[in-house]
Design an enzyme around this catalytic site. Structure first.
Site, PDB file in Angstrom:
ATOM      1  N   GLY A  51       0.763  -1.243   0.000  1.00 10.96           N
ATOM      2  CA  GLY A  51       0.000   0.000   0.000  1.00 10.96           C
ATOM      3  C   GLY A  51       0.790   1.287   0.000  1.00 10.96           C
ATOM      4  O   GLY A  51       0.206   2.359  -0.196  1.00 10.96           O
ATOM      5  N   GLU A  88       4.130  -6.672   1.893  1.00 10.57           N
ATOM      6  CA  GLU A  88       3.643  -7.028   0.548  1.00 10.57           C
ATOM      7  C   GLU A  88       3.665  -5.822  -0.389  1.00 10.57           C
ATOM      8  O   GLU A  88       2.622  -5.427  -0.919  1.00 10.57           O
ATOM      9  CB  GLU A  88       2.212  -7.568   0.648  1.00 10.57           C
ATOM     10  CG  GLU A  88       2.038  -8.809   1.493  1.00 10.57           C
ATOM     11  CD  GLU A  88       0.571  -9.211   1.661  1.00 10.57           C
ATOM     12  OE1 GLU A  88      -0.331  -8.465   1.207  1.00 10.57           O
ATOM     13  OE2 GLU A  88       0.327 -10.264   2.251  1.00 10.57           O
ATOM     14  N   PRO A  89       4.819  -5.205  -0.598  1.00  8.42           N
ATOM     15  CA  PRO A  89       4.838  -4.025  -1.467  1.00  8.42           C
ATOM     16  C   PRO A  89       4.646  -4.406  -2.935  1.00  8.42           C
ATOM     17  O   PRO A  89       5.202  -5.393  -3.409  1.00  8.42           O
ATOM     18  CB  PRO A  89       6.244  -3.457  -1.252  1.00  8.42           C
ATOM     19  CG  PRO A  89       7.077  -4.664  -0.950  1.00  8.42           C
ATOM     20  CD  PRO A  89       6.185  -5.584  -0.151  1.00  8.42           C
ATOM     21  N   GLY A  90       3.860  -3.625  -3.630  1.00  3.43           N
ATOM     22  CA  GLY A  90       3.702  -3.819  -5.074  1.00  3.43           C
ATOM     23  C   GLY A  90       4.170  -2.565  -5.787  1.00  3.43           C
ATOM     24  O   GLY A  90       5.302  -2.469  -6.261  1.00  3.43           O
ATOM     25  N   ARG A  91       3.287  -1.571  -5.782  1.00  3.40           N
ATOM     26  CA  ARG A  91       3.514  -0.337  -6.537  1.00  3.40           C
ATOM     27  C   ARG A  91       4.856   0.331  -6.239  1.00  3.40           C
ATOM     28  O   ARG A  91       5.540   0.780  -7.149  1.00  3.40           O
ATOM     29  CB  ARG A  91       2.379   0.637  -6.200  1.00  3.40           C
ATOM     30  CG  ARG A  91       2.369   1.881  -7.030  1.00  3.40           C
ATOM     31  CD  ARG A  91       1.345   2.879  -6.478  1.00  3.40           C
ATOM     32  NE  ARG A  91       0.098   2.299  -6.088  1.00  3.40           N
ATOM     33  CZ  ARG A  91      -0.995   2.280  -6.850  1.00  3.40           C
ATOM     34  NH1 ARG A  91      -0.982   2.814  -8.050  1.00  3.40           N
ATOM     35  NH2 ARG A  91      -2.113   1.734  -6.395  1.00  3.40           N
ATOM     36  N   TYR A 127      -9.538   4.992 -12.524  1.00  3.52           N
ATOM     37  CA  TYR A 127      -9.419   5.739 -11.258  1.00  3.52           C
ATOM     38  C   TYR A 127      -9.198   7.227 -11.480  1.00  3.52           C
ATOM     39  O   TYR A 127      -8.967   7.959 -10.521  1.00  3.52           O
ATOM     40  CB  TYR A 127      -8.221   5.229 -10.433  1.00  3.52           C
ATOM     41  CG  TYR A 127      -8.041   3.744 -10.391  1.00  3.52           C
ATOM     42  CD1 TYR A 127      -8.954   2.927  -9.712  1.00  3.52           C
ATOM     43  CD2 TYR A 127      -6.953   3.139 -11.013  1.00  3.52           C
ATOM     44  CE1 TYR A 127      -8.775   1.560  -9.668  1.00  3.52           C
ATOM     45  CE2 TYR A 127      -6.771   1.767 -10.968  1.00  3.52           C
ATOM     46  CZ  TYR A 127      -7.685   0.987 -10.299  1.00  3.52           C
ATOM     47  OH  TYR A 127      -7.506  -0.369 -10.254  1.00  3.52           O
ATOM     48  N   CYS A 172     -13.235   2.862 -28.644  1.00  4.77           N
ATOM     49  CA  CYS A 172     -14.476   3.573 -28.907  1.00  4.77           C
ATOM     50  C   CYS A 172     -15.244   3.882 -27.630  1.00  4.77           C
ATOM     51  O   CYS A 172     -16.338   3.361 -27.407  1.00  4.77           O
ATOM     52  CB  CYS A 172     -15.318   2.759 -29.883  1.00  4.77           C
ATOM     53  SG  CYS A 172     -14.388   2.529 -31.396  1.00  4.77           S
ATOM     54  N   GLU A 173     -14.654   4.671 -26.762  1.00  2.51           N
ATOM     55  CA  GLU A 173     -15.308   5.140 -25.543  1.00  2.51           C
ATOM     56  C   GLU A 173     -14.688   6.475 -25.188  1.00  2.51           C
ATOM     57  O   GLU A 173     -13.468   6.623 -25.277  1.00  2.51           O
ATOM     58  CB  GLU A 173     -15.025   4.197 -24.358  1.00  2.51           C
ATOM     59  CG  GLU A 173     -15.578   2.827 -24.539  1.00  2.51           C
ATOM     60  CD  GLU A 173     -15.738   2.087 -23.205  1.00  2.51           C
ATOM     61  OE1 GLU A 173     -15.858   2.755 -22.156  1.00  2.51           O
ATOM     62  OE2 GLU A 173     -15.743   0.861 -23.255  1.00  2.51           O
ATOM     63  N   TYR A 182       0.478  -1.988 -12.128  1.00  2.00           N
ATOM     64  CA  TYR A 182      -0.915  -2.062 -12.571  1.00  2.00           C
ATOM     65  C   TYR A 182      -1.075  -1.499 -13.983  1.00  2.00           C
ATOM     66  O   TYR A 182      -2.072  -0.874 -14.307  1.00  2.00           O
ATOM     67  CB  TYR A 182      -1.845  -1.352 -11.563  1.00  2.00           C
ATOM     68  CG  TYR A 182      -1.633  -1.863 -10.153  1.00  2.00           C
ATOM     69  CD1 TYR A 182      -2.078  -3.133  -9.793  1.00  2.00           C
ATOM     70  CD2 TYR A 182      -0.947  -1.111  -9.201  1.00  2.00           C
ATOM     71  CE1 TYR A 182      -1.850  -3.627  -8.517  1.00  2.00           C
ATOM     72  CE2 TYR A 182      -0.711  -1.608  -7.926  1.00  2.00           C
ATOM     73  CZ  TYR A 182      -1.166  -2.865  -7.597  1.00  2.00           C
ATOM     74  OH  TYR A 182      -0.946  -3.352  -6.334  1.00  2.00           O
TER      75      TYR A 182
HETATM   76  N1  LLP Z   1      -1.366  -7.003  -0.621  1.00  2.00           N
HETATM   77  C1  LLP Z   1      -2.659  -7.145  -0.920  1.00  2.00           C
HETATM   78  C2  LLP Z   1      -3.468  -8.128  -0.180  1.00  2.00           C
HETATM   79  C3  LLP Z   1      -3.229  -6.359  -1.934  1.00  2.00           C
HETATM   80  O1  LLP Z   1      -4.513  -6.501  -2.226  1.00  2.00           O
HETATM   81  C4  LLP Z   1      -2.425  -5.433  -2.637  1.00  2.00           C
HETATM   82  C5  LLP Z   1      -2.980  -4.609  -3.697  1.00  2.00           C
HETATM   83  C6  LLP Z   1      -1.067  -5.334  -2.298  1.00  2.00           C
HETATM   84  C7  LLP Z   1      -0.574  -6.133  -1.274  1.00  2.00           C
HETATM   85  C8  LLP Z   1      -0.114  -4.412  -2.987  1.00  2.00           C
HETATM   86  O2  LLP Z   1      -0.469  -3.090  -2.814  1.00  2.00           O
HETATM   87  P1  LLP Z   1       0.502  -1.912  -3.337  1.00  2.00           P
HETATM   88  O3  LLP Z   1       1.764  -1.977  -2.523  1.00  2.00           O
HETATM   89  O4  LLP Z   1       0.751  -2.141  -4.773  1.00  2.00           O
HETATM   90  O5  LLP Z   1      -0.286  -0.678  -3.083  1.00  2.00           O
HETATM   91  N2  LLP Z   1      -5.100  -1.427  -9.601  1.00  2.00           N
HETATM   92  C9  LLP Z   1      -4.952  -0.403  -8.585  1.00  2.00           C
HETATM   93  C10 LLP Z   1      -4.304  -0.936  -7.330  1.00  2.00           C
HETATM   94  C11 LLP Z   1      -4.969  -2.164  -6.768  1.00  2.00           C
HETATM   95  C12 LLP Z   1      -4.311  -2.696  -5.528  1.00  2.00           C
HETATM   96  C13 LLP Z   1      -4.840  -4.029  -5.181  1.00  2.00           C
HETATM   97  N3  LLP Z   1      -4.203  -4.652  -4.059  1.00  2.00           N
HETATM   98  C14 LLP Z   1      -4.203   0.771  -9.166  1.00  2.00           C
HETATM   99  O6  LLP Z   1      -3.812   0.721 -10.332  1.00  2.00           O
HETATM  100  O7  LLP Z   1      -4.005   1.781  -8.499  1.00  2.00           O
END
Ligand code: LLP
Length: 431
Positions: free
Chosen positions: A240, A274-277, A323, A349-350, A378
């Site tokens: 997050g 659990e870092p993603g972004r 978003y 086409c939107e 993402y």
């Molecule tokens: N852990 C869990 C259980 C999650 O559901 C998520 C993201 C993460 C970790 C990783 O979160 P991050 O560090 O990336 O914020 N598609 C959206 C974001 C959806 C996030 C879903 N869950 C966007 O493009 O902003």
């Protein structure tokens, strides 16, 4: 910090490789990832937790490309997965099963079985019914399933509503009171091993306080579980942490780590992150070519409004349409002088198909290349074939090397698996 910069010849490069050269080689639209940026982000994040027992589990939904995932697993990362597909891809990218955590509200029986068979670190369980199903499957397989319960701490992450997950009206997790009951039930099951507590409140958080609120509530639960003799070895606080797209000022990983660690001080637990972004967002761009330009009378009545119609669209990068998110648009080569107000739109086409709206941009011309910045998270992972558009190529750069890490789809890929219904064969009515 990222490794996308303009060189002396005025060309935007990924590390040492000009994006124009990539566009020439692989065509557009193309996602381009910088290995050095990925590695830098992982290192900074991991080192922020130095001295605290922890496991970083890259949330691969943000970017599931095998080479991206492998970049992290080679550095010791685990993976946060949400499907059987992600499990298979995480393993293929070298993730050790003992560093895989499995979240998500809708795990299917076959997916649970496979994860059990592979010996993952833990299931982050999101409902009582899921817990009972995991128990039944583990009993049938004569295994003990390691679980943590994903608690819903009911805190407002103050982010976009679609990516807020820790409010009690959200579908995620189990509220704190119910979680206590479910833990007690789980502790009595022979085929369940309670190993931890999990929580994830949302994505693109730019403020520490929601993390602190959530961590405080999780801490209280952990204390109660420990006082009842329940073993809590892992505390997973999800992902997050936000990034800078425009003028956001998200906390630094170190500030985030200090805040999280302070909430769990004095406990003998391993933190799971659990870092993603934050690992991939600014490590990728989407390169696209201007196909046409158009001008209309500005809706404000003053001057002209421009459209730059590019060859990438909402099927390639859904975030702006979904978003309303903001991504910087940079010229790949030397930009024409001046500024106009423009929308950068795709061929879909939107009217919701846009990559940028009402931006002050150079007066681009057909044939110019643009880079949509901060598209590493993402981006490709949410792309689709809408409008029968083949998905983009993915490329990774390392120094002066550049490799295609996923080929552009072909039309054959787009229609793979499609069959003509037999009852639609033969002559059509009226012919
Ligand atoms: N852990 C869990 C259980 C999650 O559901 C998520 C993201 C993460 C970790 C990783 O979160 P991050 O560090 O990336 O914020 N598609 C959206 C974001 C959806 C996030 C879903 N869950 C966007 O493009 O902003």
């Amino acid at each position: 910090m990222h490794h996308f910069a303009v060189n002396r010849q005025g060309q935007l490069c990924c590390e040492e490789y000009p994006l124009r050269e990539i566009a020439r080689r692989v065509g557009t639209p193309a996602y381009v990832y910088s290995r050095a940026t990925l590695e830098h982000h992982y290192r900074v994040f991991d080192e922020a937790f130095a001295g605290i027992p922890h496991i970083v589990c890259f949330s691969m939904k943000a970017n599931s490309n095998g080479s991206v995932v492998r970049t992290f697993t080679r550095m010791g990362s685990g993976v946060d997965i949400v499907s059987g597909g992600e499990l298979a891809r995480a393993l293929a990218a070298g993730a050790p099963p003992g560093k895989i955590v499995y979240s998500g509200v809708g795990k299917k029986a076959a997916e649970i079985e496979e994860a059990l068979r592979r010996g993952i670190l833990m299931f982050n369980v999101e409902s009582r019914e899921e817990l009972e199903r995991i128990d039944a499957i583990a009993r049938r397989m004569r295994r003990r399933a390691p679980i943590s319960i994903r608690v819903n701490p009911d805190v407002d992450p103050k982010t976009h509503p679609y990516i807020s997950t820790g409010l009690k009206r959200n579908k995620f997790g189990i509220n704190l009171r119910q979680a206590m009951r479910d833990y007690e039930w789980a502790a009595g099951r022979r085929n369940i091993e309670v190993v931890g507590v999990d929580c994830h409140i949302g994505s693109q958080l730019t403020d520490l306080s929601p993390f602190l609120d959530a961590a405080g509530r999780v801490r209280q639960l952990v204390d109660r579980l420990l006082s009842r003799g329940m073993p809590v070895r892992y505390v997973d606080i999800g992902g997050g942490l936000g990034i800078r797209y425009n003028d956001e000022l998200p906390p630094q990983p170190k500030e985030y780590a200090n805040a999280v660690a302070s909430a769990f001080r004095g406990l003998d637990v391993t933190l799971v992150l659990e870092p993603g972004r934050v690992l991939v967002g600014n490590a990728g761009v989407l390169v696209t070519e201007v196909l046409y330009t158009k001008k209309i009378q500005s809706p404000s009545g003053k001057g002209k409004h421009h459209f730059f119609i590019v060859d990438a669209a909402m099927n390639d990068l859904a975030r702006p349409s979904l978003y309303g998110s903001w991504h910087a648009i940079l010229p790949v080569g030397r930009a024409p002088a001046g500024r106009v107000t423009a929308d950068v739109v795709g061929p879909i086409c939107e009217s919701g198909d846009f990559l940028a709206k009402d931006r002050r941009l150079p007066p681009f011309k057909a044939g110019d290349l643009l880079a949509v910045m901060s598209a590493g998270a993402y981006g490709f992972s949410m792309s689709s074939n809408y409008n029968s558009r083949p998905r983009a190529a993915e490329v990774m750069v390392s120094g002066d090397r550049c490799e295609v890490v996923r080929e552009r789809e072909t039309l054959r890929d787009v229609i793979r698996g499609e069959r003509a219904a037999s009852f639609l064969q033969g002559p059509a009515k009226g012919k």
